[in-house]
Design a protein around this motif. Sequence first.
Motif, PDB file in Angstrom:
ATOM      1  N   UNK A 231     -40.173  30.704  36.680  1.00 44.30           N
ATOM      2  CA  UNK A 231     -40.399  30.078  37.981  1.00 44.30           C
ATOM      3  C   UNK A 231     -39.767  30.969  39.043  1.00 44.30           C
ATOM      4  N   UNK A 232     -40.598  31.490  39.946  1.00 43.29           N
ATOM      5  CA  UNK A 232     -40.083  32.406  40.969  1.00 43.29           C
ATOM      6  C   UNK A 232     -39.155  31.723  41.963  1.00 43.29           C
ATOM      7  N   UNK A 233     -39.133  30.393  41.963  1.00 35.11           N
ATOM      8  CA  UNK A 233     -38.209  29.683  42.851  1.00 35.11           C
ATOM      9  C   UNK A 233     -36.772  29.758  42.342  1.00 35.11           C
ATOM     10  N   UNK A 234     -36.604  30.025  41.024  1.00 35.77           N
ATOM     11  CA  UNK A 234     -35.266  30.055  40.437  1.00 35.77           C
ATOM     12  C   UNK A 234     -34.961  31.337  39.662  1.00 35.77           C
ATOM     13  N   UNK A 235     -35.994  32.066  39.273  1.00 37.50           N
ATOM     14  CA  UNK A 235     -35.801  33.229  38.411  1.00 37.50           C
ATOM     15  C   UNK A 235     -36.255  34.504  39.102  1.00 37.50           C
ATOM     16  N   UNK A 236     -35.600  35.597  38.702  1.00 34.24           N
ATOM     17  CA  UNK A 236     -35.990  36.927  39.156  1.00 34.24           C
ATOM     18  C   UNK A 236     -36.219  37.762  37.894  1.00 34.24           C
ATOM     19  N   UNK A 237     -37.463  38.215  37.715  1.00 32.53           N
ATOM     20  CA  UNK A 237     -37.789  38.979  36.519  1.00 32.53           C
ATOM     21  C   UNK A 237     -37.297  40.411  36.685  1.00 32.53           C
ATOM     22  N   UNK A 238     -36.455  40.847  35.740  1.00 33.49           N
ATOM     23  CA  UNK A 238     -35.973  42.231  35.777  1.00 33.49           C
ATOM     24  C   UNK A 238     -36.683  43.065  34.726  1.00 33.49           C
ATOM     25  N   UNK A 239     -37.322  42.402  33.763  1.00 31.80           N
ATOM     26  CA  UNK A 239     -38.074  43.119  32.724  1.00 31.80           C
ATOM     27  C   UNK A 239     -39.072  42.168  32.087  1.00 31.80           C
ATOM     28  N   UNK A 240     -40.044  42.762  31.382  1.00 27.52           N
ATOM     29  CA  UNK A 240     -41.015  41.977  30.631  1.00 27.52           C
ATOM     30  C   UNK A 240     -40.941  42.426  29.180  1.00 27.52           C
ATOM     31  N   UNK A 241     -41.141  41.477  28.279  1.00 32.89           N
ATOM     32  CA  UNK A 241     -41.039  41.771  26.861  1.00 32.89           C
ATOM     33  C   UNK A 241     -42.272  41.224  26.162  1.00 32.89           C
ATOM     34  N   UNK A 242     -42.972  42.056  25.383  1.00 29.42           N
ATOM     35  CA  UNK A 242     -44.162  41.560  24.686  1.00 29.42           C
ATOM     36  C   UNK A 242     -43.772  40.619  23.540  1.00 29.42           C
ATOM     37  N   UNK A 243     -44.459  39.478  23.476  1.00 26.19           N
ATOM     38  CA  UNK A 243     -44.211  38.496  22.405  1.00 26.19           C
ATOM     39  C   UNK A 243     -45.521  38.236  21.666  1.00 26.19           C
ATOM     40  N   UNK A 244     -45.416  37.912  20.387  1.00 28.39           N
ATOM     41  CA  UNK A 244     -46.599  37.687  19.553  1.00 28.39           C
ATOM     42  C   UNK A 244     -47.154  36.273  19.723  1.00 28.39           C
ATOM     43  N   UNK A 245     -46.282  35.287  19.857  1.00 30.80           N
ATOM     44  CA  UNK A 245     -46.719  33.886  19.932  1.00 30.80           C
ATOM     45  C   UNK A 245     -47.267  33.581  21.332  1.00 30.80           C
ATOM     46  N   UNK A 246     -48.420  32.927  21.368  1.00 30.17           N
ATOM     47  CA  UNK A 246     -49.042  32.565  22.650  1.00 30.17           C
ATOM     48  C   UNK A 246     -48.204  31.557  23.431  1.00 30.17           C
ATOM     49  N   UNK A 247     -47.542  30.630  22.747  1.00 32.92           N
ATOM     50  CA  UNK A 247     -46.771  29.591  23.433  1.00 32.92           C
ATOM     51  C   UNK A 247     -45.503  30.142  24.091  1.00 32.92           C
ATOM     52  N   UNK A 248     -45.080  31.354  23.759  1.00 36.59           N
ATOM     53  CA  UNK A 248     -43.882  31.948  24.367  1.00 36.59           C
ATOM     54  C   UNK A 248     -44.211  32.852  25.551  1.00 36.59           C
ATOM     55  N   UNK A 249     -45.492  33.079  25.803  1.00 39.27           N
ATOM     56  CA  UNK A 249     -45.882  33.914  26.936  1.00 39.27           C
ATOM     57  C   UNK A 249     -45.619  33.156  28.240  1.00 39.27           C
ATOM     58  N   UNK A 250     -45.025  33.834  29.186  1.00 38.56           N
ATOM     59  CA  UNK A 250     -44.701  33.220  30.471  1.00 38.56           C
ATOM     60  C   UNK A 250     -43.368  32.481  30.459  1.00 38.56           C
ATOM     61  N   UNK A 251     -42.686  32.512  29.317  1.00 36.32           N
ATOM     62  CA  UNK A 251     -41.374  31.865  29.212  1.00 36.32           C
ATOM     63  C   UNK A 251     -40.272  32.914  29.335  1.00 36.32           C
ATOM     64  N   UNK A 252     -39.075  32.445  29.694  1.00 34.69           N
ATOM     65  CA  UNK A 252     -37.918  33.328  29.809  1.00 34.69           C
ATOM     66  C   UNK A 252     -37.454  33.665  28.395  1.00 34.69           C
ATOM     67  N   UNK A 253     -37.485  34.968  28.079  1.00 32.99           N
ATOM     68  CA  UNK A 253     -37.106  35.445  26.739  1.00 32.99           C
ATOM     69  C   UNK A 253     -35.594  35.648  26.640  1.00 32.99           C
ATOM     70  N   UNK A 254     -34.996  36.187  27.724  1.00 33.04           N
ATOM     71  CA  UNK A 254     -33.560  36.459  27.719  1.00 33.04           C
ATOM     72  C   UNK A 254     -33.023  36.353  29.144  1.00 33.04           C
ATOM     73  N   UNK A 255     -31.738  35.967  29.281  1.00 33.67           N
ATOM     74  CA  UNK A 255     -31.090  35.870  30.596  1.00 33.67           C
ATOM     75  C   UNK A 255     -30.103  37.029  30.712  1.00 33.67           C
ATOM     76  N   UNK A 256     -30.348  37.896  31.697  1.00 33.00           N
ATOM     77  CA  UNK A 256     -29.468  39.038  31.926  1.00 33.00           C
ATOM     78  C   UNK A 256     -28.264  38.605  32.754  1.00 33.00           C
ATOM     79  N   UNK A 257     -28.498  37.784  33.783  1.00 32.71           N
ATOM     80  CA  UNK A 257     -27.418  37.265  34.634  1.00 32.71           C
ATOM     81  C   UNK A 257     -27.753  35.832  35.008  1.00 32.71           C
TER      82      UNK A 257
END
Length: 195
Positions: free
Chosen positions: A150-176
């Motif tokens: 959600x761009x209202x709360x999150x700032x994407x610093x990187x993108x990571x390819x995932x195999x599962x369709x249900x995990x696409x568009x979800x936050x994979x890891x929190x850097x800060x």
Amino acid sequence: MSKKKNIENQAKVQPEEKAEEKIAENAPSKKEEKKLKEAEEKIDNLTKEIQELKESVTKEKNDYLRLMADFENFRRHSAEAKLELVSTASAETIKGLLPVLDDCERAIKMLTEADDTAAKEGTELIYNKLLGYLKTKGLEQIDAQGAKFDTDFHEAVAQFPVQEEDKKGLVFDVVQKGYTLSGKVIRYAKVVVGI
């Protein structure tokens, strides 16, 4: 007969003359007519003046009510501006303390791997006290791990390819971690998003 007619004519003329005399007696003189006209003019002038004064009073009353409404709005806006100034000042102070929270979290992670339990407990105590105090001031962490990006709360610093369709568009890891203060974002969560 002529005398008789004369008397009759005189009798007829006399009531008419008496009526005219009575009308003439009751009729106002030129002075009185002039005074009546002057009085009527004064009454008209006074009536106009009263009407003008009523309109003036109504206008002044409306202007006063508008002025009072404007003053009330100004007072309310001033109070809101003061509250905004105080909250902005506290937001800046709390923003300055967020790196200290980050450092405490890093220290706790490092001490978890070490054998020094006293240092770990002390650091956790400081971290919990600081975080508890900031929460009383309206600070809240943004839960980002596993959440929908959600761009209202999150700032994407990187993108990571995932195999599962249900995990696409979800936050994979929190850097800060991100934080909100009284519902307003003061620091966006820096995250890695699954694509």
